[in-house]
Every structure is written in structure tokens, then in C-alpha cells.
Write an enzyme that holds these catalytic residues in place. Structure first.
Site, PDB file in Angstrom:
ATOM      1  N   ASP A   1     -27.520-121.650 -87.451  1.00  0.00           N
ATOM      2  CA  ASP A   1     -27.601-121.988 -86.032  1.00  0.00           C
ATOM      3  C   ASP A   1     -26.174-122.032 -85.494  1.00  0.00           C
ATOM      4  O   ASP A   1     -25.216-122.151 -86.263  1.00  0.00           O
ATOM      5  CB  ASP A   1     -28.290-123.350 -85.833  1.00  0.00           C
ATOM      6  CG  ASP A   1     -28.897-123.521 -84.449  1.00  0.00           C
ATOM      7  OD1 ASP A   1     -30.126-123.419 -84.322  1.00  0.00           O
ATOM      8  OD2 ASP A   1     -28.126-123.739 -83.486  1.00  0.00           O
TER       9      ASP A   1
ATOM     10  N   TYR B   1     -36.093-112.927 -70.296  1.00  0.00           N
ATOM     11  CA  TYR B   1     -36.847-113.355 -71.471  1.00  0.00           C
ATOM     12  C   TYR B   1     -37.979-112.370 -71.758  1.00  0.00           C
ATOM     13  O   TYR B   1     -38.190-111.966 -72.908  1.00  0.00           O
ATOM     14  CB  TYR B   1     -37.401-114.762 -71.238  1.00  0.00           C
ATOM     15  CG  TYR B   1     -37.939-115.430 -72.473  1.00  0.00           C
ATOM     16  CD1 TYR B   1     -37.088-116.087 -73.350  1.00  0.00           C
ATOM     17  CD2 TYR B   1     -39.302-115.418 -72.762  1.00  0.00           C
ATOM     18  CE1 TYR B   1     -37.580-116.722 -74.485  1.00  0.00           C
ATOM     19  CE2 TYR B   1     -39.803-116.042 -73.890  1.00  0.00           C
ATOM     20  CZ  TYR B   1     -38.929-116.684 -74.752  1.00  0.00           C
ATOM     21  OH  TYR B   1     -39.428-117.307 -75.879  1.00  0.00           O
TER      22      TYR B   1
END
Length: 269
Positions: free
Chosen positions: A51, A174
Site C-alpha cells: 500500500d 472511475y
């Protein structure tokens, strides 16, 4: 009796065995990535959590999944994710499962004025495409290089129902990125099938995660979304566990190029 016909291989314990599998999960510090990581860890996978949020990643590695390795990486940097995968291969000798999960929200959907096409900001657009589309491809590419050589592996990519159909709740960037991800999965599955590398996608619907600045965690803010879901609620992250385990396990040995919706029935409507 052939190996595939052996009744012992049909037990749940054997079908869904992932113990010892070297597994990387990107976007592992929160939401669905954390749920996937917890599932794989609970079933004995050899886990590397990736991450860009180093603080949260360290907390998870210490408190939630003790013993898991961590690597602070922004998947929007193809060189960084490639170096991370190369390092795992150098130390462990193989990579069995890659969950290309990292992603960010695209902002307001078209049901809000700020999400209308004339108001789309290109800086925000580029950020979403860089992480959700290019980052997904870079992650697939980094894993595929080694999986082709070792002639085996699983790549599981987090897409979205927002990439499968239009929705007033979905932002343009998106929708575009996640639609691209679906065909990236199909394209990679075609190339890698003869190397015994399966590539599949999970397409979640609305889940209670921190995506979108935490608005999906707000019961009042998400109430209008319930009407869009036949099950009349948002999913919780752990409800991604079953399909994640399936696609990483021997049970998925003949599944590739597929998109698994986990959406409370949205795409059935």
C-alpha cells in the site's frame, strides 16, 4: 483413478487450500484489500501487504495480521511495483497469487452537479486513471513476467460493477478505468492461459469501505444507494472473502478470464 477424480481432492480443505502460497495484495491497508489480506492470512498464505499508506500498513502488520511482510508502494509507479515483485521472487523463489486490488474513488457520480461531464477535472481524472487503470496493468505485468517463467500462478484484479454498466452513482474516470480493467483481465487471461496462469476479476458493488473519503461508512449518506441494491443494503468487506479465496485456490483451476460480481444483485436488475 486419475488425480482429478481422487475424492480426497474434493474436500473443502483441499479445494480451497492456500497455505504457504506466496501472495501479494495491493491496496492492503484498508477496505476490500484488508479483507482479502485477512482471509488469505487466516488460511495460511505467505503474505506480502502492499500500500502507499505506510503508517496504516505498519499498524496492520503489527496489530491485525502479525508477521505479514509489508511494502510501501504506489502502484501508479510501474517501476516501483516491478521492483517489489522482483524482490519477493528473489527472496522466496516464486509468486503464487497476486491480488491487484489498489484503487481510489473517482469522486462525484453523475447524479451530482459536480460529477457532470462539463465539470470533470482532468487532474483528478489523471490520478484515477494512473492508479485504477495503469496501476492495475503495471501490477498484472509485474506478476505475469514471473508467473510465465514459473508456468503457474493466479492474478485476481479488483474491478467494479461501475465498469460493467452505467450508473448515476459512478464518476466518469472511475467508470472508464474499471471498464478498462475488465478487458485487461480478459486480454491477459488469453495470453497467459497456456502458461497455467489464471487471470480473473472481482467486480464489487457498493461496500462499506473508506473509498470516497469515508462517505460509504456514513449510514445516512448511503441510504439513497440502498434503493439501487436488490438486497437493500451495502456489502461489508468480509463478504468479499469467499470469492477471493476461491480465485486464489485450487478450486479455480479451470477458471480464467472471468468477472465475478459481488454486488447484492445490482447487475441482475
Amino acid at each position: 483413478m486419475s488425480k482429478r477424480e481422487d475424492p480426497m481432492l474434493l474436500t473443502a480443505e483441499r479445494l480451497f487450500a492456500v497455505e504457504g502460497l506466496v501472495t501479494i495484495v495491493t491496496g492492503a491497508a484498508s477496505g476490500l484489500g484488508l479483507a482479502i489480506s485477512r482471509t488469505m492470512a487466516a488460511n495460511g498464505a505467505d503474505l506480502i501487504l502492499v500500500d502507499r499508506n505506510e503508517t496504516e500498513l505498519r499498524r496492520i502488520g503489527e496489530e491485525i495480521i502479525p508477521g505479514a511482510e509489508i511494502a510501501t508502494v504506489d502502484v501508479a509507479d510501474p517501476d516501483a511495483i516491478r521492483r517489489t515483485v522482483d524482490d519477493v521472487i528473489a527472496r522466496k523463489g516464486r509468486l503464487d497469487v497476486m491480488f491487484a486490488n489498489a484503487g481510489i474513488s473517482g469522486g462525484a457520480g453523475i447524479r451530482l452537479p459536480q460529477g457532470h461531464i462539463e465539470n470533470v477535472d482532468f487532474a483528478a481524472w489523471n490520478d484515477v486513471i494512473a492508479i485504477n487503470q495503469t496501476g492495475a496493468f503495471a501490477t498484472i505485468q509485474a506478476a505475469a513476467r514471473h508467473m510465465k517463467a514459473q508456468r503457474g500462478g493466479r492474478i485476481v484484479v479488483t474491478a467494479s460493477v461501475g465498469g460493467l454498466r452505467g450508473s448515476a452513482a459512478t464518476a466518469y474516470a472511475y467508470a472508464a478505468a474499471k471498464a478498462a480493467v475488465v478487458n485487461l483481465v480478459r486480454q491477459a487471461a488469453l495470453e497467459l492461459a497456456t502458461f497455467d496462469v489464471q487471470v480473473n476479476a472481482i467486480a464489487p458493488g457498493f461496500f462499506r469501505t473508506g473509498l470516497g473519503g469515508g462517505r460509504l461508512l456514513d449510514e445516512a449518506a448511503t441510504a439513497p444507494l440502498h434503493a439501487m441494491v436488490p438486497m437493500n443494503r451495502l456489502g461489508i468487506p468480509d463478504e468479499i472473502a469467499g470469492v477471493s479465496l476461491l480465485l486464489a485456490s485450487p478450486a479455480a483451476s479451470y477458471i480464467t478470464g472471468s468477472v465475478f460480481t459481488v454486488d447484492g444483485g445490482i447487475t441482475a436488475a
